[in-house]
Design a protein around this motif. Sequence first.
Motif, PDB file in Angstrom:
ATOM      1  N   PHE A 511      -9.307   6.048 -10.255  1.00 56.30           N
ATOM      2  CA  PHE A 511      -8.290   7.243 -10.272  1.00 56.30           C
ATOM      3  C   PHE A 511      -8.567   7.890 -11.493  1.00 56.30           C
ATOM      4  O   PHE A 511      -8.043   8.972 -11.994  1.00 56.30           O
ATOM      5  CB  PHE A 511      -6.989   6.886 -10.080  1.00 56.30           C
ATOM      6  CG  PHE A 511      -6.574   6.264  -8.901  1.00 56.30           C
ATOM      7  CD1 PHE A 511      -6.343   4.790  -8.461  1.00 56.30           C
ATOM      8  CD2 PHE A 511      -6.633   6.706  -7.543  1.00 56.30           C
ATOM      9  CE1 PHE A 511      -6.081   4.332  -7.548  1.00 56.30           C
ATOM     10  CE2 PHE A 511      -6.373   6.381  -6.378  1.00 56.30           C
ATOM     11  CZ  PHE A 511      -5.999   5.150  -6.372  1.00 56.30           C
ATOM     12  N   SER A 512      -9.516   7.411 -12.402  1.00 55.05           N
ATOM     13  CA  SER A 512      -9.629   8.109 -13.788  1.00 55.05           C
ATOM     14  C   SER A 512     -10.883   9.098 -13.628  1.00 55.05           C
ATOM     15  O   SER A 512     -11.223   9.744 -14.957  1.00 55.05           O
ATOM     16  CB  SER A 512      -9.695   7.106 -14.847  1.00 55.05           C
ATOM     17  OG  SER A 512     -10.755   6.032 -14.663  1.00 55.05           O
ATOM     18  N   SER A 550     -14.165  12.894 -16.437  1.00 55.51           N
ATOM     19  CA  SER A 550     -12.455  12.523 -16.397  1.00 55.51           C
ATOM     20  C   SER A 550     -11.657  13.835 -16.062  1.00 55.51           C
ATOM     21  O   SER A 550     -12.493  14.815 -15.945  1.00 55.51           O
ATOM     22  CB  SER A 550     -12.120  12.183 -18.059  1.00 55.51           C
ATOM     23  OG  SER A 550     -12.210  13.259 -18.697  1.00 55.51           O
ATOM     24  N   ILE A 551     -10.627  13.705 -15.628  1.00 55.29           N
ATOM     25  CA  ILE A 551      -9.916  14.896 -15.069  1.00 55.29           C
ATOM     26  C   ILE A 551      -9.726  15.846 -15.980  1.00 55.29           C
ATOM     27  O   ILE A 551      -9.794  17.055 -15.661  1.00 55.29           O
ATOM     28  CB  ILE A 551      -8.437  14.350 -14.482  1.00 55.29           C
ATOM     29  CG1 ILE A 551      -7.680  15.423 -13.777  1.00 55.29           C
ATOM     30  CG2 ILE A 551      -7.560  13.809 -15.649  1.00 55.29           C
ATOM     31  CD1 ILE A 551      -6.607  15.021 -12.995  1.00 55.29           C
ATOM     32  N   PRO A 556     -11.439  21.962 -15.889  1.00 50.35           N
ATOM     33  CA  PRO A 556     -11.845  23.172 -16.348  1.00 50.35           C
ATOM     34  C   PRO A 556     -13.401  23.470 -16.077  1.00 50.35           C
ATOM     35  O   PRO A 556     -13.776  24.620 -15.708  1.00 50.35           O
ATOM     36  CB  PRO A 556     -12.038  23.022 -18.250  1.00 50.35           C
ATOM     37  CG  PRO A 556     -11.786  21.584 -18.242  1.00 50.35           C
ATOM     38  CD  PRO A 556     -10.912  21.088 -17.051  1.00 50.35           C
ATOM     39  N   LEU A 557     -14.235  22.357 -15.871  1.00 48.46           N
ATOM     40  CA  LEU A 557     -15.486  22.329 -15.180  1.00 48.46           C
ATOM     41  C   LEU A 557     -15.430  22.982 -13.969  1.00 48.46           C
ATOM     42  O   LEU A 557     -16.483  23.742 -13.356  1.00 48.46           O
ATOM     43  CB  LEU A 557     -16.354  21.109 -15.442  1.00 48.46           C
ATOM     44  CG  LEU A 557     -17.638  21.124 -14.961  1.00 48.46           C
ATOM     45  CD1 LEU A 557     -18.402  22.171 -16.158  1.00 48.46           C
ATOM     46  CD2 LEU A 557     -18.360  20.010 -14.910  1.00 48.46           C
ATOM     47  N   SER A 558     -14.572  22.340 -13.111  1.00 49.73           N
ATOM     48  CA  SER A 558     -14.301  23.112 -11.725  1.00 49.73           C
ATOM     49  C   SER A 558     -14.028  24.470 -11.760  1.00 49.73           C
ATOM     50  O   SER A 558     -14.650  25.097 -10.900  1.00 49.73           O
ATOM     51  CB  SER A 558     -13.148  22.195 -10.954  1.00 49.73           C
ATOM     52  OG  SER A 558     -12.098  22.586 -11.440  1.00 49.73           O
ATOM     53  N   LEU A 559     -13.115  25.095 -12.670  1.00 53.84           N
ATOM     54  CA  LEU A 559     -13.150  26.432 -12.800  1.00 53.84           C
ATOM     55  C   LEU A 559     -14.111  27.341 -12.876  1.00 53.84           C
ATOM     56  O   LEU A 559     -14.544  28.274 -12.552  1.00 53.84           O
ATOM     57  CB  LEU A 559     -11.634  26.888 -13.539  1.00 53.84           C
ATOM     58  CG  LEU A 559     -10.294  26.058 -13.379  1.00 53.84           C
ATOM     59  CD1 LEU A 559      -9.447  26.156 -14.380  1.00 53.84           C
ATOM     60  CD2 LEU A 559      -9.972  27.036 -11.778  1.00 53.84           C
ATOM     61  N   LYS A 646     -19.666  18.030 -23.507  1.00 55.80           N
ATOM     62  CA  LYS A 646     -19.108  16.746 -23.512  1.00 55.80           C
ATOM     63  C   LYS A 646     -17.918  16.321 -22.716  1.00 55.80           C
ATOM     64  O   LYS A 646     -17.277  17.394 -22.233  1.00 55.80           O
ATOM     65  CB  LYS A 646     -18.937  16.277 -24.977  1.00 55.80           C
ATOM     66  CG  LYS A 646     -19.921  16.387 -25.957  1.00 55.80           C
ATOM     67  CD  LYS A 646     -19.857  15.942 -27.352  1.00 55.80           C
ATOM     68  CE  LYS A 646     -20.717  15.866 -28.446  1.00 55.80           C
ATOM     69  NZ  LYS A 646     -20.371  15.457 -29.535  1.00 55.80           N
ATOM     70  N   ASP A 647     -18.022  15.366 -22.428  1.00 53.46           N
ATOM     71  CA  ASP A 647     -16.889  14.697 -21.544  1.00 53.46           C
ATOM     72  C   ASP A 647     -15.618  14.510 -22.517  1.00 53.46           C
ATOM     73  O   ASP A 647     -15.368  13.755 -23.434  1.00 53.46           O
ATOM     74  CB  ASP A 647     -16.996  13.526 -20.727  1.00 53.46           C
ATOM     75  CG  ASP A 647     -16.116  12.967 -19.540  1.00 53.46           C
ATOM     76  OD1 ASP A 647     -15.055  13.966 -19.416  1.00 53.46           O
ATOM     77  OD2 ASP A 647     -16.229  12.055 -19.034  1.00 53.46           O
ATOM     78  N   THR A 648     -14.480  15.149 -22.117  1.00 51.23           N
ATOM     79  CA  THR A 648     -13.142  14.899 -22.868  1.00 51.23           C
ATOM     80  C   THR A 648     -12.496  13.743 -22.271  1.00 51.23           C
ATOM     81  O   THR A 648     -11.841  13.907 -21.270  1.00 51.23           O
ATOM     82  CB  THR A 648     -12.384  16.358 -22.952  1.00 51.23           C
ATOM     83  OG1 THR A 648     -13.039  17.329 -23.427  1.00 51.23           O
ATOM     84  CG2 THR A 648     -11.274  16.128 -23.694  1.00 51.23           C
TER      85      THR A 648
END
Length: 650
Positions: A511-512, A550-551, A556-559, A646-648
């Motif tokens: 779920f993360s 991560s979510i 933001p990446l999906s947008l 980078k992944d936040t």
Amino acid sequence: MSFSLKNIFSLLLFFQLCVGNGQTADKIKTAYQTKNGIDKVAFYEKLNLNQKRAYRDFFYLNFPKLSSDEQIKSNKKAIIRYKFALAEVYNIKEDELKSIEVLKEIQNDKDYKLSDSENMNVLVGLQKSYLNLNLYSTVFKINAEIAQLRKKGASFPLWSYNIKSNLYARLFLYDKAIPQLKSEIAELIKNPKRDSLIVPSAYNDLGFYYAMNNQIDSAYHYYTLALQKAETAIKKSDFETYNRLSGVVKGNIAVLKIRQNDYKTAVSLLEEDAAIGIKNNDNNSGTIKSIILLSGCNIHLKNYVEAQKNIAKIEELMPKGISPETKVGYYKAKAELLKFQNNKDEAYAYYEKAFRLSDSINSVKQRLLLAGNDILYQLEQKDNVIEKQQSDIDRKEKGILYIVAMALGIILITTLYYLRNSRKKRKEIEQKNNLISAKNDTIKESLAEKEMLLKEIHHRVKNNLQIISGILELQNLNISDENAKIILKEGQARIQSIALIHKTLYQSENFSKVPFQSYLTELVQAIQDTYRNAQLKIDTIINANAIELSINTAIPLSLIINEIVTNCFKHAFIGRNHGTITINLSKEDAIYKLTIHDNGNGLPADFNPKTLHSIGFDLIQGLSRQLEGTFDWKNENGTTITIIFKDTIS
């Protein structure tokens, strides 16, 4: 008509439950009415599961009347046998609370000693009802009791073979449901007592699980295998049952064809399935659901006259009675047709009807759940009273045994003296083991509850976002300004991209983290459906294997991806009839690189996003900075946009 995965899932699920029986309704009803007392119970027991499902309303109305039959009441064995059948009638009718109440009566009847086989039937019946009520923690407890009985050699009801795989499917864990169902099928094949329908039905279910797991080729394989097995096993002996099962499987294949935009093939398959439903006239809601799909295919093919005929056929069948959920589907199908016929006001009215009825259905379900919890509490209170009575009896028996033990103790005192120390140590070890086991069970149960809560949270967020998207769609129907309509449509797309993140999370085991290969595949498919052009064929290539984010990074990446890919579909291939969009997402150390390339017309020579004053590019640049990333572009055989980030984590 738009076919969301949620709608297709609902219709696929309907196809799994529509296999009928091999006798006419009049034949079964007449035969039942000619019987008396326990013979009616025996007649019901001999029907196969699909016959019982087909005439669930008839048995739900008539079977409870046997509770006052003197022949049944006069024999304890007959009472228990009748109650087992009655509990199944309630379960098939989805009246789970009544089913549980009857099974509890059987379980708590101290005047009748249940055999291991009968106890197994009680547990399996409770398991089905609690599963349908989504009380998974209770199902897990019952599974443990069933496992103990199976170790003792108690036989397991044949048509309950798929309880475990079905539980995984209910939790959207299709990766686990598939191997579990395969092992269950292997056990079925070894069992000489299986009937001819069960294996083809099981392969149909396996095809369904593969379809829901987006493994389309495997889904086609097992649907085909189901048809082959059915033709070999039941076509000659029971053609009507074969015909029904064949219609079900072809209906499932039709849904796959819809997902692949092969609407012409889907139409022929759905017409065959609907014709079978109309002929047999025993599952009106199921037949209408099939015709709703058919209407959507004809709308996509711009066969509006045929779609109108489909809607007319639905309206002809509706007076015979349909479920509220089916009526919601009819309202949406009607609204879609009216929209394409430019009758926007009436389309809006039907969308509003669908929205209100759907909201009403959810409210009713919530009230039923509250009522169900109250009844379940009352059942538990009854169990507590019975347990207390049994405890009083046990104490009296222990008093008598204590006196006998004291007498024997005088004789055995010397022996017990030498055994006491070793026994004491053994008991301490057992107590510690029991304590550790109880703590482990508590931890496992707590983890399972937390996973369920996280899944529910993501599910509700996704539903709320879809409601907002639906409201925007309704608003769009009442706006005549094309620029405003485009802005609303783009807003919907952005909301849907975020909703898809939450959907991907609640269908995932982790779920993360969001698995981006499957997420991007579904996102790009949704954009392609929105901007589809019959004169332009656009191929998409997605490479994001093993990338999980991560979510906080995924949203933001999906947008960003939604904006870029949407621009590609809208602007990159103007004046062309073919194009390709390639999306690559890779990782090196802790750095991620997103590259989106199209082989289209390219950007203008003087293109500069900083002076463009475009909401879309402003959003892309702003979100890139939010990810602490860089944004770059170039014209080379089309357009290439590169974002490094980078992944936040927090």
